[in-house]
Design a protein around this motif. Structure first.
Motif: not given
Length: 476
Positions: A36-61
């Protein structure tokens, strides 16, 4: 020289890879160990682009070792997709509190161009993409999959700079309420990584469980407040040290030791055979005999030796900083074995600061003068290649009788250098001033983070059964 034993957090494969069809615009995750000891967190985000889409994944320890201040390690991966969902550009930026590295992967047609940029310069790798190569680590294939038949496919690993063979299969042990699977990564026939995944009824990943030197690191969904809740730095070294089943004396360490392991959950793999390590695999486990002459060594054919002399993104033997350090030893025209020993002496003067976080290439490590045994191993391997000596990097475990971070009589994660000298492969350990029979090799690579991290995963699959000194009877 226990000060240079390593911190190996490289194998925390927290987030699944670039996502091709995730409808959730934002997701948060907590990264914690099995206590149960925490090392960090992560997140994902997604957004539409004119020619497709973009995702951003972050991990922080947030990590710490000994009494040193904590260090925050951050990885941010931004992926741009076209309208069909195929990735066009993958950019990963890694920060360890002091240094920044950037890996950019451009995908066009049947090839990918991977550029790794760090403080020591840039390295470009071009990778052919066979038909059917995936970029999502199999997440799309698991949607609606029942687990009855294993999945097998090729997947681009931009961090490693190659296309891996990946399999996904039902795990021998199931966790309640989910379908638990094993995702394995191979380079050729060699296993290079393994992670447990819990899937919900639709085949979506609800938890990724990464074995790491006996600690299971789990990434699971959470709300934003929980993911970002402050936590003390995670004391990595304290958690990856494993108590030895017996105390090993100096005489035994310098002799022949036989280790016997079973495999946890029946997940078997073959440790590498080296010049000092003989491997006997059977239906119930594996036996390792380790001594100065126990093993046959790696292949010594021209192709293998040529591959062990080339420059890589981690072993930049052609970098001016590496060449300058190696040149005085090369000029002395010593035997190859003696050359490796003298290169280790020179490298110790350059690597004068201890840093257990992250993993640097040889040129980056020399620029900072900081690292642990993983940096020591890649620096010595690069120096050896600068001298024309074939080298590789071994990673696994080593024994310590001394008290270290409050614990003694333990096995710890470790890396060292293999070199083809005077007609045979031999181990050189710059961090510990020499090789002994407590060095257990679990992977061999080119100093890349993936092969070093894999050693931590494999160590978690070993079930220690016995350890004994092998003595030769004296002639009557």
């Amino acid at each position: 020289m226990l000060r240079r034993l390593p911190l190996l957090i490289l194998a925390i494969a927290a987030l699944p890879g670039a996502r091709q069809a995730d409808p959730a615009p934002q997701g948060w995750y907590v990264i914690a160990d099995d206590a149960g000891a925490v090392l960090g967190h992560a997140s994902t985000a997604s957004r539409a682009l004119p020619e497709g889409r973009e995702t951003v994944e972050l991990r922080e320890l947030r990590l710490a070792d000994g009494e040193r201040p904590s260090t925050t390690l951050t990885d941010t991966t931004t992926t741009s997709f076209d309208r069909s969902g195929r990735p066009l550009l993958i950019v990963t930026e890694s920060r360890d509190g002091r240094t920044i590295s950037r890996t950019e992967t451009r995908i066009a047609g049947a090839s990918a161009t991977i550029t790794r940029q760090s403080e020591s310069g840039r390295h470009v790798t071009r990778v052919a993409l066979p038909t059917g190569t995936r970029f999502d680590n199999g997440e799309g294939l698991m949607r609606g999959w029942t687990g009855d038949a294993p999945l097998a496919f090729l997947n681009l690993n931009s961090a490693a700079g190659l296309v891996e063979r990946v399999t996904i299969e039902r795990a021998p042990t199931q966790r309640p309420g989910t379908l638990t699977v094993l995702r394995k990564r191979y380079e050729g026939t060699e296993l290079r990584g393994i992670v447990r995944l819990d899937l919900d009824a639709s085949g979506r990943i609800v938890a990724a469980i990464q074995p790491m030197f006996g600690v299971a690191v789990t990434t699971r969904p959470a709300d934003r407040d929980t993911a970002l809740r402050p936590h003390p730095p995670y004391r990595l070294l304290r958690n990856v040290i494993a108590k030895s089943p017996v105390r090993i004396g100096p005489a035994a360490a310098q002799g022949h030791i036989r280790y016997r392991f079973g495999f946890i959950d029946g997940i078997a793999f073959a440790p590498p055979a080296t010049g000092e390590q003989r491997v006997t695999l059977d239906a119930t486990g594996v036996t390792l005999d380790i001594c100065t002459s126990c093993g046959l060594g790696l292949p010594g054919d021209p192709a293998t030796l040529a591959d062990a002399r080339r420059a890589t993104a981690w072993l930049q033997h052609d970098h001016p900083r590496v060449i300058a350090l190696a040149r005085p030893v090369i000029r002395r025209q010593l035997s190859k074995a003696r050359t490796m020993e003298e290169l280790a002496v020179r490298a110790r003067t350059a690597m004068h600061k201890i840093d257990f976080t992250g993993h640097r290439s040889a040129a980056d490590a020399l620029a900072s003068g900081a690292g642990d045994c993983t940096e020591d191993a890649v620096v010595l391997a690069a120096l050896g290649r600068a001298a024309g000596i074939p080298t590789r990097v071994a990673s696994g475990l080593v024994y310590s009788r001394e008290r270290y971070h409050g614990v003694s009589n333990v096995f710890m994660p470790h890396s060292w250098t293999l070199a083809y000298v005077d007609g045979a492969w031999r181990s050189f350990d710059m961090s510990l001033d020499g090789f002994d029979a407590t060095h257990i090799a679990l992977t061999i690579g080119d100093g890349d983070a993936r092969s070093i991290a894999a050693a931590g995963q494999f160590a978690s699959l070993l079930d220690w059964q016995s350890l004994a000194e092998v003595r030769t009877r004296a002639s009557p």
